[in-house]
Write a protein that holds these residues in place. Structure first.
Motif, mmCIF file in Angstrom:
data_model
loop_
_atom_site.group_PDB
_atom_site.id
_atom_site.type_symbol
_atom_site.label_atom_id
_atom_site.label_comp_id
_atom_site.label_asym_id
_atom_site.label_seq_id
_atom_site.Cartn_x
_atom_site.Cartn_y
_atom_site.Cartn_z
ATOM 1 N N THR A 166 -3.328 1.807 -11.815
ATOM 2 C CA THR A 166 -1.973 2.172 -11.466
ATOM 3 C C THR A 166 -1.280 3.119 -12.598
ATOM 4 O OG1 THR A 166 -0.972 0.218 -12.540
ATOM 5 C CG2 THR A 166 -0.989 0.078 -10.120
ATOM 6 N N ASP A 167 -2.138 3.229 -13.543
ATOM 7 C CA ASP A 167 -1.606 4.080 -14.575
ATOM 8 C C ASP A 167 -2.962 4.205 -15.696
ATOM 9 O OD1 ASP A 167 -0.192 5.939 -16.049
ATOM 10 O OD2 ASP A 167 1.262 4.615 -16.738
ATOM 11 N N HIS B 114 -3.687 0.485 -16.964
ATOM 12 C CA HIS B 114 -2.797 -0.548 -16.295
ATOM 13 C C HIS B 114 -3.764 -0.644 -14.865
ATOM 14 C CE1 HIS B 114 0.939 -0.698 -18.527
ATOM 15 N NE2 HIS B 114 0.349 0.562 -18.824
ATOM 16 N N LYS C 295 -0.552 -7.875 -11.637
ATOM 17 C CA LYS C 295 -1.142 -7.127 -12.911
ATOM 18 C C LYS C 295 -1.907 -7.774 -13.669
ATOM 19 C CE LYS C 295 3.150 -4.256 -12.494
ATOM 20 N NZ LYS C 295 4.404 -3.989 -13.073
ATOM 21 N N GLN D 233 -4.032 -3.609 -11.453
ATOM 22 C CA GLN D 233 -3.437 -4.596 -10.623
ATOM 23 C C GLN D 233 -4.680 -5.044 -9.559
ATOM 24 O OE1 GLN D 233 0.191 -3.209 -9.274
ATOM 25 N NE2 GLN D 233 -0.540 -3.494 -7.094
ATOM 26 N N GLU E 275 -5.822 -5.421 -5.707
ATOM 27 C CA GLU E 275 -6.005 -4.539 -4.636
ATOM 28 C C GLU E 275 -4.805 -5.514 -3.540
ATOM 29 O OE1 GLU E 275 -9.044 -2.394 -2.992
ATOM 30 O OE2 GLU E 275 -8.554 -0.728 -4.088
ATOM 31 N N ASP F 157 0.056 -8.255 -5.535
ATOM 32 C CA ASP F 157 0.836 -7.553 -6.622
ATOM 33 C C ASP F 157 0.589 -8.477 -7.991
ATOM 34 O OD1 ASP F 157 2.419 -5.768 -7.819
ATOM 35 O OD2 ASP F 157 4.440 -6.503 -7.314
ATOM 36 N N LYS G 84 -6.965 -1.988 -8.473
ATOM 37 C CA LYS G 84 -6.389 -0.781 -8.485
ATOM 38 C C LYS G 84 -5.790 -0.563 -9.647
ATOM 39 C CE LYS G 84 -2.295 1.127 -5.901
ATOM 40 N NZ LYS G 84 -0.986 0.813 -4.943
#
Length: 251
Positions: free
Chosen positions: A58-59, A8, A17, A10, A12, A15, A56
Motif C-alpha cells: 500500500t506504500d 507498508h 496491515k 496488508q 489482499e 484489511d 498488497k
C-alpha cells in the motif's frame, strides 16, 4: 544491494496491515539478521520481497541494485539475483532433483541473456557443491525433497542457492526444525557463499544459528516495523533478556 523504504503491506483478502513502514538498507557483502516476536512481520517481509501472492503493498518501495523489485514478476526477481530459502521447503513429486536444478539454473541464465550450462558442465558443478554439503548421489536422483528429512530439505535448498549464485539471499528461519549437526552443515554452506558481492538477510528466532552464521548487523522487528538495529551483541541481548525490554523502550 537492497533498499527498502517505508514499506507498508496488508493481506489482499482482508484489511489486515502486517508491515507498517519497514526501512532497511542492505549493503553488498554484508550479513543482516532479523529477529522479533511471533507475528511481527518477518516472514511476510520475505514473501513480499520474493513476490508471493496474497499480499498488497500500500506504500513504500524496495529496490534491488537500484531496480524496482516490486514491479517485477517473481521469476524476474529470481533472475535479477534474489533467492528465498523457505522455512518449510515443499516436496515436488515426479520432478527429479537434478532436472529441477538444471532447469532452474538454465532458465535464469536464459532470462539474463547468458548461455545455458551443458549437461557436462552442470554435472561437474552440482557434484562438487553437493559433496561440500554432504548431499550424496542418491539424494540428487530422488524427486525434489520427497522423503527428505528436515535437515536434508534445508541442505538441498542451500545447494539450490549455491548453484543459482544469487546476489541477495533471504533465509526464512532456515534453522527451524534442525538438530545441531544439520544446522552446522547448513551454516557451513551459507558461509561458503559469503563474499563481498553477495548479501544475506537471515530471519531467525534464535542466537544458535547466529553462532554459526555471524551477522554484521542485527535488526529487531516488532509490530510490522524495525524498532532497533545494532551489532551481533544485540542478538545476544535478546537471547538473554527476551523482547520485553526492547518493546518497553519503544512504548
Amino acid at each position: 544491494m537492497l533498499e527498502i523504504s517505508n514499506l507498508h503491506v496488508q493481506l489482499e483478502e482482508e484489511d489486515k496491515k502486517i508491515l507498517k513502514g519497514v526501512n532497511l538498507s542492505l549493503k553488498a557483502g554484508k550479513v543482516h539478521a532479523i529477529m522479533g516476536p511471533n507475528g511481527s512481520g518477518k516472514s511476510t517481509l520475505s514473501y513480499v520481497l520474493s513476490g508471493k501472492d496474497g499480499y498488497k503493498v500500500t506504500d513504500g518501495s524496495a529496490h534491488l541494485e537500484g531496480k524496482d523489485l516490486l514491479d517485477m514478476e517473481p521469476e524476474e526477481r529470481a533472475a535479477a539475483g534474489l533467492f528465498l530459502a523457505f522455512q518449510y521447503p515443499v516436496e515436488i513429486p515426479g520432478v527429479g532433483n537434478m532436472t529441477f536444478l538444471r532447469t532452474a539454473v538454465n532458465s535464469q541464465r536464459k532470462l539474463r541473456g547468458e548461455s545455458e550450462m551443458t549437461a557436462g558442465e552442470f554435472l561437474k558443478e552440482v557434484r562438487a557443491k553437493a559433496k561440500d554439503l554432504q548431499i550424496d548421489a542418491e539424494m540428487l536422483k530422488r524427486p525434489v525433497n520427497v522423503g527428505f528429512s528436515g535437515g536434508e530439505k534445508k541442505r538441498n535448498e542451500i545447494l539450490q542457492m549455491a548453484m543459482l549464485e544469487p546476489k541477495m539471499c533471504i533465509l526464512d528461519e532456515t534453522d527451524s526444525g534442525l538438530d545441531v549437526d544439520a544446522m552446522k552443515l547448513v551454516a557451513q554452506g551459507v558461509n561458503a557463499l559469503r563474499d563481498e558481492k553477495r548479501t544475506f538477510l537471515v530471519i531467525t528466532h534464535y542466537q544458535r544459528l547466529l553462532d554459526h552464521i555471524k551477522p554484521d548487523l542485527v535488526h529487531i522487528m516488532a509490530n510490522g516495523s524495525i524498532i532497533k538495529t545494532g551489532g551481533p551483541e544485540l542478538a545476544l541481548e535478546v537471547e538473554n533478556n527476551g523482547y520485553a525490554e526492547l518493546l518497553g523502550e519503544r512504548a
